[in-house]
Design an enzyme around this catalytic site. Structure first.
Site, short mmCIF file in Angstrom:
data_model
loop_
_atom_site.label_atom_id
_atom_site.label_comp_id
_atom_site.label_asym_id
_atom_site.label_seq_id
_atom_site.Cartn_x
_atom_site.Cartn_y
_atom_site.Cartn_z
N PRO A 11 24.86 21.71 -26.49
CA PRO A 11 25.41 22.94 -27.21
C PRO A 11 26.55 23.59 -26.82
O PRO A 11 26.86 23.63 -25.78
CB PRO A 11 23.78 23.98 -27.05
N ASN A 12 27.26 24.03 -27.73
CA ASN A 12 28.49 24.99 -27.78
C ASN A 12 29.68 24.01 -27.20
O ASN A 12 30.82 24.48 -27.45
CB ASN A 12 28.30 26.01 -26.69
N ARG A 19 36.46 27.43 -26.83
CA ARG A 19 35.72 27.98 -26.02
C ARG A 19 36.18 28.30 -24.74
O ARG A 19 36.46 27.00 -23.92
CB ARG A 19 34.20 27.23 -25.87
N TYR A 24 37.10 25.51 -19.86
CA TYR A 24 36.96 24.15 -20.23
C TYR A 24 37.85 23.10 -20.95
O TYR A 24 37.85 22.19 -21.03
CB TYR A 24 35.68 24.32 -21.39
N ASN A 75 26.33 15.29 -21.31
CA ASN A 75 26.47 16.80 -21.16
C ASN A 75 25.59 17.59 -21.88
O ASN A 75 25.81 17.97 -23.23
CB ASN A 75 28.00 17.09 -21.52
N ALA A 78 24.04 24.00 -21.44
CA ALA A 78 23.36 24.80 -20.88
C ALA A 78 21.69 24.53 -20.38
O ALA A 78 21.31 24.88 -19.70
CB ALA A 78 23.20 26.46 -21.40
N GLU A 99 25.12 12.15 -15.73
CA GLU A 99 25.02 13.71 -16.24
C GLU A 99 26.50 13.87 -16.00
O GLU A 99 27.22 13.54 -14.89
CB GLU A 99 24.43 14.44 -15.17
N HIS A 101 29.65 17.09 -16.46
CA HIS A 101 30.17 18.47 -16.77
C HIS A 101 31.57 18.67 -16.67
O HIS A 101 32.39 17.97 -15.90
CB HIS A 101 29.44 19.43 -15.99
N ARG A 108 30.50 28.01 -9.89
CA ARG A 108 30.32 28.85 -10.75
C ARG A 108 28.95 29.87 -10.81
O ARG A 108 28.45 29.90 -9.45
CB ARG A 108 30.12 28.20 -12.10
N ARG A 112 23.83 27.98 -12.79
CA ARG A 112 24.34 26.87 -13.10
C ARG A 112 24.25 25.81 -11.84
O ARG A 112 24.88 24.65 -11.98
CB ARG A 112 25.82 26.83 -13.37
C1 DQA Z 1 28.97 22.50 -18.94
C2 DQA Z 1 28.35 23.55 -17.78
C3 DQA Z 1 27.31 24.32 -18.40
O1 DQA Z 1 26.95 25.41 -17.39
C4 DQA Z 1 27.41 25.12 -19.52
O2 DQA Z 1 26.60 25.71 -20.08
C5 DQA Z 1 28.18 24.25 -20.67
C6 DQA Z 1 29.10 23.26 -20.27
C7 DQA Z 1 30.13 21.91 -18.53
O3 DQA Z 1 30.67 20.98 -19.23
O4 DQA Z 1 30.82 22.46 -17.72
O5 DQA Z 1 27.93 24.33 -21.85
O6 DQA Z 1 27.95 21.57 -19.05
#
Ligand code: DQA
Length: 144
Positions: A11-12, A19, A24, A75, A78, A99, A101, A108, A112
């Site tokens: 998501p996102n 964003r 990011y 990835n 959240a 995994e 990020h 952070r 997280r």
């Molecule tokens: C993320 C880190 C997560 O905590 C966050 O919710 C994201 C992006 C990252 O790529 O740094 O959506 O996965």
């Protein structure tokens, strides 16, 4: 020929570039995906990229992956921090999963710091911006 690798964005992440660029980066989602494709090709790997904001769609894609892909780079956004359902899906299909990020999640907010997905992954790459995906592809190339 080997099955392709599957890169999953949660998501996102479709809003990358727009964003929180201070966290990011400024590269757009499409630019990052192009770099992922180019780098995979350079390493002689085929890859498919999938993004969804929905937990169920991510789980369905992970299920589908078990006989069509040879590894997953994930990835989960959240969902990383609380989706036992995604964790169980990865454990079920028994493909190597890395995994990823973009940000250093450990530097952070406290929520997280915990990943419920990490224990069912081969390893985690975090904190290198879009480079995190490329490092994961490199790592996957040595696993498959
Ligand atoms: C993320 C880190 C997560 O905590 C966050 O919710 C994201 C992006 C990252 O790529 O740094 O959506 O996965």
């Amino acid at each position: 020929m080997k099955n392709p690798i599957l890169v999953i964005h949660g998501p996102n992440l479709n809003l990358l570039g727009l964003r929180e660029p201070g966290v990011y980066g400024t590269s757009s989602f499409d630019q990052i995906n192009q770099e992922i494709r180019d780098y995979s090709e350079k390493l002689g790997l085929r890859c498919e990229i999938f993004q969804s904001n929905s937990e169920g769609a991510l789980i369905d894609k992970i299920h589908e992956a078990y006989d069509t892909f040879c590894g997953i780079i994930l990835n989960a956004g959240a969902y990383t921090h609380y989706s036992y359902a995604i964790r169980d899906a990865i454990a079920a299909i028994r493909l190597p999963c890395i995994e990823v990020h973009l940000s250093n999640v450990h530097a952070r907010e406290e929520f997280r710091h915990k990943s419920v997905i990490a224990p069912v992954c081969v390893g985690t790459i975090a904190g290198f911006g879009k480079q995190s995906y490329l490092l994961a592809i490199q790592a996957m190339s040595t696993l498959i």
